[in-house]
Design a protein around this motif. Sequence first.
Motif, short mmCIF file in Angstrom:
data_model
loop_
_atom_site.label_atom_id
_atom_site.label_comp_id
_atom_site.label_asym_id
_atom_site.label_seq_id
_atom_site.Cartn_x
_atom_site.Cartn_y
_atom_site.Cartn_z
N ALA A 198 0.83 -1.20 0.00
CA ALA A 198 0.00 0.00 0.00
C ALA A 198 0.87 1.25 0.00
O ALA A 198 0.58 2.22 -0.72
CB ALA A 198 -0.92 0.00 1.21
N GLY A 214 1.00 3.85 -3.00
CA GLY A 214 0.59 5.20 -2.67
C GLY A 214 1.59 6.25 -3.14
O GLY A 214 1.20 7.30 -3.67
N ALA A 224 -2.48 7.15 3.85
CA ALA A 224 -3.92 7.28 3.59
C ALA A 224 -4.19 8.43 2.63
O ALA A 224 -5.04 8.33 1.73
CB ALA A 224 -4.67 7.49 4.90
N LEU A 255 -3.27 7.28 -0.97
CA LEU A 255 -4.19 6.33 -1.58
C LEU A 255 -5.59 6.91 -1.80
O LEU A 255 -6.40 6.32 -2.51
CB LEU A 255 -4.28 5.05 -0.74
N GLU A 256 -5.85 8.05 -1.18
CA GLU A 256 -7.12 8.75 -1.46
C GLU A 256 -7.19 9.17 -2.92
O GLU A 256 -8.29 9.33 -3.48
CB GLU A 256 -7.27 9.97 -0.55
N LEU A 267 -9.54 5.29 -2.46
CA LEU A 267 -9.67 4.43 -1.28
C LEU A 267 -10.05 5.26 -0.06
O LEU A 267 -9.55 6.38 0.11
CB LEU A 267 -8.36 3.69 -1.03
N HIS A 326 -10.10 7.11 3.29
CA HIS A 326 -9.00 7.57 4.14
C HIS A 326 -9.02 6.88 5.51
O HIS A 326 -7.98 6.41 6.00
CB HIS A 326 -9.09 9.10 4.30
N ILE A 374 -7.87 3.12 5.35
CA ILE A 374 -6.43 2.97 5.13
C ILE A 374 -5.66 3.41 6.37
O ILE A 374 -4.70 2.74 6.80
CB ILE A 374 -5.98 3.79 3.90
N ILE A 421 -3.14 0.88 8.36
CA ILE A 421 -1.71 1.18 8.48
C ILE A 421 -1.32 1.33 9.94
O ILE A 421 -0.29 0.81 10.41
CB ILE A 421 -1.34 2.45 7.70
#
Length: 563
Positions: free
Chosen positions: A266, A270, A375, A378-379, A383, A385, A388, A392
């Motif tokens: 991830a 990211g 987070a 990956l937003e 995905l 927030h 994630i 994590i």
Amino acid sequence: MSGIMMMVIAIVVLGGAYIFYGRYLEKKWGIDPNAKTPAYEMEDGVDYVPADTNIVFGHQFASIAGAGPINGPIQAAIFGWLPVLLWILIGGVFFGAVQDFSAMYASVKNKGRSIGSIIETYIGKTGKKLFLLFCWLFCILVVAAFADVVAGTFNGFLTADDGTVSKITANGAVATTSMLFIIEAVCLGMILRYGKLHKWVNTAIAIVMLVGAVALGMNFPMYLPRTTWHVIIFIYILIASVAPVWSLLQPRDYLNSYLLIFMIIAAIVGVFVANPQCHLEAFTSFNVDGQTLFPILFVTIACGAVSGFHSLVSSGTASKQIKNEKNMLPVSFGAMLMESMLAIIALIAVASFAKGEAAAQGLTTQPQIFAGAIANFLEVIGLPHTLIFTLINLAVSAFALTSLDSVARVGRLSFQEFFQDNDVDEKDYTPFRKLMVNKYFATILTLVLAYLLAKVGYAEIWPLFGSANQLLSVLALVACAVFLKKTKRQGIMLWAPAVFMMAVTFSALGLTIYKLTGALMTTGLDLGNTLQLIFAVLLLILGVIVAVQGIKKLFEKPQEKAA
């Protein structure tokens, strides 16, 4: 510099180091792929268990990672991204990877014995005793530092500057999930031990448990203050460090492996999809708020560059599972370089925030900053927030908890071994010695001292912990250099790292002692800082004595017969 550029540099440097420098060390030390390893010669089904390379790699990486490669780079970013990047890459390759590989190699060549036993064989019994005492003090510091990190990650309340208190939903979710995670690990342990199910069935059960814990955690967050979490965490460590490994540690690591894979994939995805810009200066100043780049940078970033604790793992557990000598390089050298990559990701994460931005989002601890950044990355691809961030944070706290009870167990064993006498039968021990080697007494004493130190706070403990950790790397490097010299193998590549880390650690401990002594003479010290001063003095004395003994042996005339 962009995040992608930093990531590409790391991949090229670390990948090239493995291909060229790692293979060079294999050639110089004489790896024999046909030799029987201790895992086969001494297989006992408990400690000496030959395992596939990927399994041992997973054990090694999960054990050495913890929260270190995330906390250190983020905290050291006050000096700018360039010194942090250079130390991670140079230290990770020429210091950390060399130490981990040499520690594992020395152990495998000595029937899978630990660094302490290697010191006894090649330096002397006194050196071993002092090393065990050093390890015990060091483990107390590790438990104190990581326990405070986890308590901060679980803390359910945020106090603003104006005194108003608000709940932190994400932290509460991580706390609930982590507690469920422990309960599920016990259940999974029973299934693995008594169920005798197919491995794919066990894998499916583990994934379902993991998903269920996350779902419940996000829907039922647990709000408790940091001080309460301190107590809960230490109660957990007490139980986990004396419980049979099959009942908690092994199944929890089994679950952890999935979190580990998720977190790294991830994070890398990211960085490449978001390509975050670096908001840090390349270099700020040699002196930042009283913190000098030398030696503070080099003791703050341990995991990811060089960490003495790795030598305990490489020689204490992983070496006993190596199937073939050729597997040592990917397990030890490779895991260290993977940890350096994680440290680079942590640097990219903290650099992605503008000044004050992380704090404004309620991200106060290093794991929270790391999780928040990933987070955010990956937003970009849609995905959620919160999901994630929770996953994590859960992964980081799970690794910290893994390090906590593992280190508590190592600390307890070091304390017990210090008082054990192989020349005397245990039934003939004096009442005092029987008390000292009792696992419950040794565990409680270790954890009580760690708890008192934890109350001081992670930020205050970390420099002393870092100094002790790096001094442990000095002792490991010197011990391995002596082993290589005595067995007529080339070990000169360990000398420069050992000398440099001596300068770093002795300077850092000296500064800590000077600072605390000054405070003692003026304002006085509370219990936690008093313990820090005592620990710093003891660690410096022990480290100097063991290092001097090792250096003397290093320059002795080599023996005629190689081992």
